[in-house]
Design an enzyme around this catalytic site. Structure first.
Site, PDB file in Angstrom:
ATOM      1  N   HIS A 166       0.844  -1.204   0.000  1.00  0.00           N
ATOM      2  CA  HIS A 166       0.000   0.000   0.000  1.00  0.00           C
ATOM      3  C   HIS A 166       0.873   1.245   0.000  1.00  0.00           C
ATOM      4  O   HIS A 166       2.052   1.215   0.380  1.00  0.00           O
ATOM      5  CB  HIS A 166      -0.906   0.028   1.234  1.00  0.00           C
ATOM      6  CG  HIS A 166      -0.139   0.227   2.516  1.00  0.00           C
ATOM      7  ND1 HIS A 166       0.676  -0.741   3.052  1.00  0.00           N
ATOM      8  CD2 HIS A 166      -0.023   1.308   3.336  1.00  0.00           C
ATOM      9  CE1 HIS A 166       1.240  -0.285   4.155  1.00  0.00           C
ATOM     10  NE2 HIS A 166       0.838   0.965   4.349  1.00  0.00           N
ATOM     11  N   ARG A 190       5.669   6.869  13.535  1.00  0.00           N
ATOM     12  CA  ARG A 190       5.666   7.339  12.142  1.00  0.00           C
ATOM     13  C   ARG A 190       5.077   8.733  12.090  1.00  0.00           C
ATOM     14  O   ARG A 190       4.060   8.989  12.738  1.00  0.00           O
ATOM     15  CB  ARG A 190       4.815   6.382  11.288  1.00  0.00           C
ATOM     16  CG  ARG A 190       4.963   6.595   9.807  1.00  0.00           C
ATOM     17  CD  ARG A 190       4.019   5.695   9.032  1.00  0.00           C
ATOM     18  NE  ARG A 190       2.707   6.312   8.902  1.00  0.00           N
ATOM     19  CZ  ARG A 190       1.640   5.710   8.357  1.00  0.00           C
ATOM     20  NH1 ARG A 190       1.747   4.487   7.895  1.00  0.00           N
ATOM     21  NH2 ARG A 190       0.483   6.332   8.269  1.00  0.00           N
ATOM     22  N   HIS A 249       4.646   0.053   0.177  1.00  0.00           N
ATOM     23  CA  HIS A 249       5.462  -0.719   1.117  1.00  0.00           C
ATOM     24  C   HIS A 249       4.630  -1.810   1.761  1.00  0.00           C
ATOM     25  O   HIS A 249       3.398  -1.786   1.729  1.00  0.00           O
ATOM     26  CB  HIS A 249       6.109   0.190   2.169  1.00  0.00           C
ATOM     27  CG  HIS A 249       5.150   1.058   2.919  1.00  0.00           C
ATOM     28  ND1 HIS A 249       4.592   2.188   2.375  1.00  0.00           N
ATOM     29  CD2 HIS A 249       4.634   0.952   4.164  1.00  0.00           C
ATOM     30  CE1 HIS A 249       3.794   2.755   3.249  1.00  0.00           C
ATOM     31  NE2 HIS A 249       3.778   2.020   4.354  1.00  0.00           N
ATOM     32  N   ASP A 278       0.465   5.086   1.918  1.00  0.00           N
ATOM     33  CA  ASP A 278      -0.235   5.466   3.147  1.00  0.00           C
ATOM     34  C   ASP A 278      -1.463   6.339   2.870  1.00  0.00           C
ATOM     35  O   ASP A 278      -1.392   7.318   2.110  1.00  0.00           O
ATOM     36  CB  ASP A 278       0.721   6.212   4.091  1.00  0.00           C
ATOM     37  CG  ASP A 278       1.785   5.275   4.657  1.00  0.00           C
ATOM     38  OD1 ASP A 278       1.471   4.095   4.891  1.00  0.00           O
ATOM     39  OD2 ASP A 278       2.928   5.733   4.843  1.00  0.00           O
TER      40      ASP A 278
HETATM   41  C1  SIN Z   1       3.300   1.297   7.629  1.00  0.00           C
HETATM   42  O1  SIN Z   1       3.593   2.492   7.653  1.00  0.00           O
HETATM   43  O2  SIN Z   1       2.473   0.856   6.834  1.00  0.00           O
HETATM   44  C2  SIN Z   1       4.043   0.345   8.541  1.00  0.00           C
HETATM   45  C3  SIN Z   1       5.418   0.140   8.066  1.00  0.00           C
HETATM   46  C4  SIN Z   1       6.212  -0.749   8.973  1.00  0.00           C
HETATM   47  O3  SIN Z   1       5.758  -1.049  10.089  1.00  0.00           O
HETATM   48  O4  SIN Z   1       7.304  -1.132   8.581  1.00  0.00           O
END
Ligand code: SIN
Length: 276
Positions: free
Chosen positions: A100, A265, A250, A102
Site C-alpha cells: 500500500h 511514524r 510498502h 499510506d
Molecule cells: C506502515 O507504515 O504501513 C508500517 C510500516 C512498517 O511497520 O514497517
C-alpha cells in the site's frame, strides 16, 4: 551525491538509498534539507541508522519537510501527526500487512512518511518498498494508455473498521474517508507517472464492470509486487526510513511473533493526486 559529510549509497539502482553522516535529531540546515529532499526524490526511500528520535523530535523533523498530516484514525495523544507502530505477542492486528501507499483513502494523501523504530525483534520485521514509477514504466504502451483513462475508489472502512475495529467516534473527522484517485498519478515534483492503486485502500475501478475491474486490480497487484521493483530494509534499533508516498508502496513483514516491534511514524501533508 555527497553533501558535506553526508553520503548516499543506493541500495539498488531502482529504489532505496542508505544515508550516513546526518543527525536527524538536530535541526537540519537548509543545505542538508535540500540535499535530503533531492535524494528522497531520486531514490524514493531513504534509510538512516543510529538516529535518536523521540516523538517530539520526529515531529520537528517531519515539519522541516512540510505541515503534518493527521491520520484518519487519530494521532498519538499529545503528538499531532504521529502514529504509533506497534506489534507484540498479543497483537491481533499490525500496520502495513499488504502492499500500500499510506492513507490513499484521503482526498489529499500524505506526501511522505518518516518511520523511526525504537524496538526491533532479534530477527524478522523487515519492511519492503516498491517503486511505482518503475512498475508503471514496465507496462506496455497500450496498457499504459488504457490505465491513464481510469479512476479508482479508495475506501477506508474495511481497513479502519473491519480490520482495526476503529469506531466512528474515534476517527479524525467522525467518518471513514473514501475518495477517488486516478489509477496513474503524475508525481507533482518529478513529473513521473506512478501506479496509484493498492491492496489496502482501493476498492474498485470506477469506469469498469465489477468483474473487469477486479481482474485488472488483481493483475496490477501481482505486477506491482514483483521483486524486481523492490528493496528490503532490515531494521535495527534507532533506524529510520523515509519514503515518498507518491512514488512507492510498502509492505511490513509480520514474521517475528512472539517478539515486539515498535516505532513512531510521522506523515507529511500532501496534495490531491493528478491524472497523467
Ligand atoms: C506502515 O507504515 O504501513 C508500517 C510500516 C512498517 O511497520 O514497517
Amino acid at each position: 551525491m555527497p553533501a558535506g559529510s553526508m553520503t548516499i549509497r543506493p541500495v539498488t539502482p531502482l529504489i532505496g538509498a542508505e544515508v550516513d553522516g546526518v543527525d536527524l535529531g538536530q535541526s537540519l540546515d537548509d543545505r542538508v534539507l535540500c540535499d535530503l529532499h533531492q535524494a528522497w526524490l531520486d531514490h524514493q526511500v531513504l534509510f538512516f541508522r543510529d538516529q535518536q528520535l523521540g516523538p517530539a523530535s520526529l515531529q520537528a523533523l517531519g515539519r522541516r519537510f512540510g505541515p503534518l498530516h493527521v491520520h484518519p484514525q487519530g494521532d498519538m495523544e499529545g503528538f499531532e501527526g504521529i502514529l504509533k507502530i506497534h506489534a507484540d505477542r498479543n497483537s491481533k492486528t499490525y500496520a502495513g500487512r499488504k502492499w500500500h501507499a499510506d492513507v490513499t483513502c484521503d482526498e489529499e494523501p500524505p506526501t511522505g512518511s518518516i518511520l523511526h523504530m525504537h524496538e526491533v525483534p532479534e530477527s524478522g520485521g523487515d519492511t519492503l518498498f516498491a517503486n511505482m514509477v518503475a512498475a508503471h514504466d514496465a507496462l506496455s504502451a497500450p496498457m499504459q494508455t488504457f490505465l491513464s483513462g481510469l479512476t479508482a475508489v479508495h475506501t477506508s472502512e474495511r481497513n479502519f473498521a473491519g480490520y482495526y475495529g476503529t469506531r466512528l467516534e474515534e476517527t479524525r473527522d467522525g467518518d471513514y474517508p473514501e475518495t477517488t484517485h486516478p489509477v496513474v498519478a503524475v508525481h507533482p515534483e518529478t513529473g513521473a507517472k506512478a501506479l496509484y492503486v493498492n491492496e489496502i485502500f482501493t476498492s474498485h475501478i470506477v469506469e469498469l464492470e465489477p468483474d473487469e475491474g477486479r481482474a485488472l486490480l488483481d493483475f496490477l497487484y501481482r505486477h506491482i509486487s514483483q521483486p524486481r521493483f523492490q528493496c528490503r530494509f532490515q531494521w535495527r534499533r534507532n533506524s529510520v526510513a523515509m519514503w515518498d508516498n507518491r512514488a512507492t508502496q510498502h509492505l511490513a513483514m509480520f514474521d517475528y511473533w512472539p517478539h515486539t516491534r515498535a516505532g513512531h511514524r510521522v506523515t507529511i501533508r500532501g496534495a490531491r493526486p493528478q491524472a497523467a
